[in-house]
Design an enzyme around this catalytic site. Structure first.
Site, short mmCIF file in Angstrom:
data_model
loop_
_atom_site.label_atom_id
_atom_site.label_comp_id
_atom_site.label_asym_id
_atom_site.label_seq_id
_atom_site.Cartn_x
_atom_site.Cartn_y
_atom_site.Cartn_z
N CYS A 81 10.94 23.55 -15.74
CA CYS A 81 9.65 23.18 -16.35
C CYS A 81 8.61 24.29 -16.44
O CYS A 81 8.18 24.67 -17.53
CB CYS A 81 9.06 21.99 -15.60
SG CYS A 81 10.04 20.48 -15.75
N HIS A 142 1.34 21.81 -15.12
CA HIS A 142 2.38 22.41 -14.28
C HIS A 142 2.42 23.94 -14.38
O HIS A 142 3.49 24.55 -14.29
CB HIS A 142 3.76 21.82 -14.62
CG HIS A 142 4.73 21.87 -13.47
ND1 HIS A 142 6.09 21.71 -13.62
CD2 HIS A 142 4.52 22.09 -12.14
CE1 HIS A 142 6.68 21.79 -12.45
NE2 HIS A 142 5.75 22.03 -11.53
#
Length: 336
Positions: A81, A142
């Site tokens: 990610c 993130h």
């Protein structure tokens, strides 16, 4: 449908070179194209109908493919990610962007010194703002937790979503390392919408940005947390896929819920009369997950070996589509 038969994508660098080199500099600000980048999370290499899935219902993702350019050999910047997002935001490889692995939770980041995307890196948002764009991030970040590493410190005028890698879609709580942490923010303020599905909240936020930014072009980075675990497709879609085995059923329900929300926004662009002058980019951040929290699977890479965390095709070969009616219908060539 226009298809790049053997296209190799280095994220969205080529698209944003148009802006960097002034392709729209002679266009009045209010007439410059809007941009919406839709990034799904952990979606398998073939997991929409236009890429070969036969057991999924994805009419809105397929609508983008039908009306735009579908890449048939497109690679994410990394198979996990945070690094993939760093590559997307900067147009660089994740290593050149300064992010080797996933950003740790804040408590560990303070110890390790790994704070996320370095602030000296130039993001899409920071490139588009000087061109008169209002910049918004709706969804998953993130890429860091310190003030200077959060979206508002990396070029975004507006942020609504979660800072960490995943949340429960109803309580908006991060269940992972350390104490459970509620993680839903509007800019720097923590906000609460208990019981409301995060995908519904995102749609309303995207619509509000579109509605209130008609005086200048907008850039929306819409970063889904789906179909990343926890698999939380709505009851409607779980019932639709009741005959599929677990975990495909749960995964498929989340994919179709995501597709439905994309359709809500595409319809709103039509309603507002700005679809023709809005660039919509769609891609997955990397391949599907085989982690325990994903019930050891659910996604599908078709003929490709590998999945999330892998540099084999199934880990980085992803669906990718660009729709821009004002330009792409004229693009009949292929890149090889």
């Amino acid at each position: 449908m226009n298809v790049f038969k053997k296209s190799i994508g280095i994220e969205l660098a080529l698209l944003f070179l148009l802006f960097y080199h002034g392709a729209f500099s002679q266009t009045p600000e209010k007439n410059r194209p809007n941009v919406i980048v839709i990034l799904t999370d952990d979606q398998g290499s073939i997991d929409l109908n236009s890429y070969g899935a036969t057991d999924l219902h994805t009419p809105n993702m397929d609508r983008l493919a039908k009306e735009g350019v579908r890449f048939t050999q497109f690679y994410a910047g990394a198979p996990v990610c945070s690094p993939s997002r760093a590559a997307l935001m900067t147009g660089k490889t994740n290593l050149r962007a300064g992010l080797e692995g996933n950003v740790p939770i804040p408590e560990r980041a303070e110890i390790s010194g790994e704070h996320g995307l370095p602030t000296e890196q130039i993001t899409m948002a920071e490139m588009l703002k000087p061109n008169g764009y209002y910049t918004a991030l709706i969804g998953k970040w993130h890429l860091g937790h310190r003030e200077q590493n959060l979206p508002n410190g990396q070029g975004f005028d507006y942020f609504f979503g979660h800072q960490r890698g995943c949340i429960d879609n109803y309580s908006h709580t991060f269940y992972w390392d350390g104490p459970n942490k509620h993680d839903l923010h509007r800019n720097s303020e923590e906000v609460y919408y208990d019981g409301q599905h995060f995908s519904d909240l995102m749609v309303e936020e995207v619509k509000q940005v579109i509605k209130h930014r008609q005086d200048k072009p907008f850039f929306i980075y819409w970063a889904f947390n789906a179909p990343h675990y926890p698999y939380q497709g709505t009851t409607k879609w779980l019932e639709h896929y009741k005959d599929l085995p677990t975990p495909r059923r749960e995964y498929a329900a989340f994919v179709s819920n995501t597709d439905e929300k994309i359709g809500n926004v595409l319809d709103y662009l039509d309603e507002m009369g700005i679809a023709d002058n809005t660039i919509v980019v769609f891609q997955s951040d990397h391949g599907h997950s085989l982690e325990e929290r994903a019930f050891w699977g659910g996604g599908n890479a078709g003929p490709y070996r590998g999945s999330k965390f892998s540099l084999f095709e199934g880990g980085i070969r992803v669906p990718a589509i660009i729709r821009y009616p004002e330009l792409f219908p004229q693009m009949k060539f292929a890149i090889s």
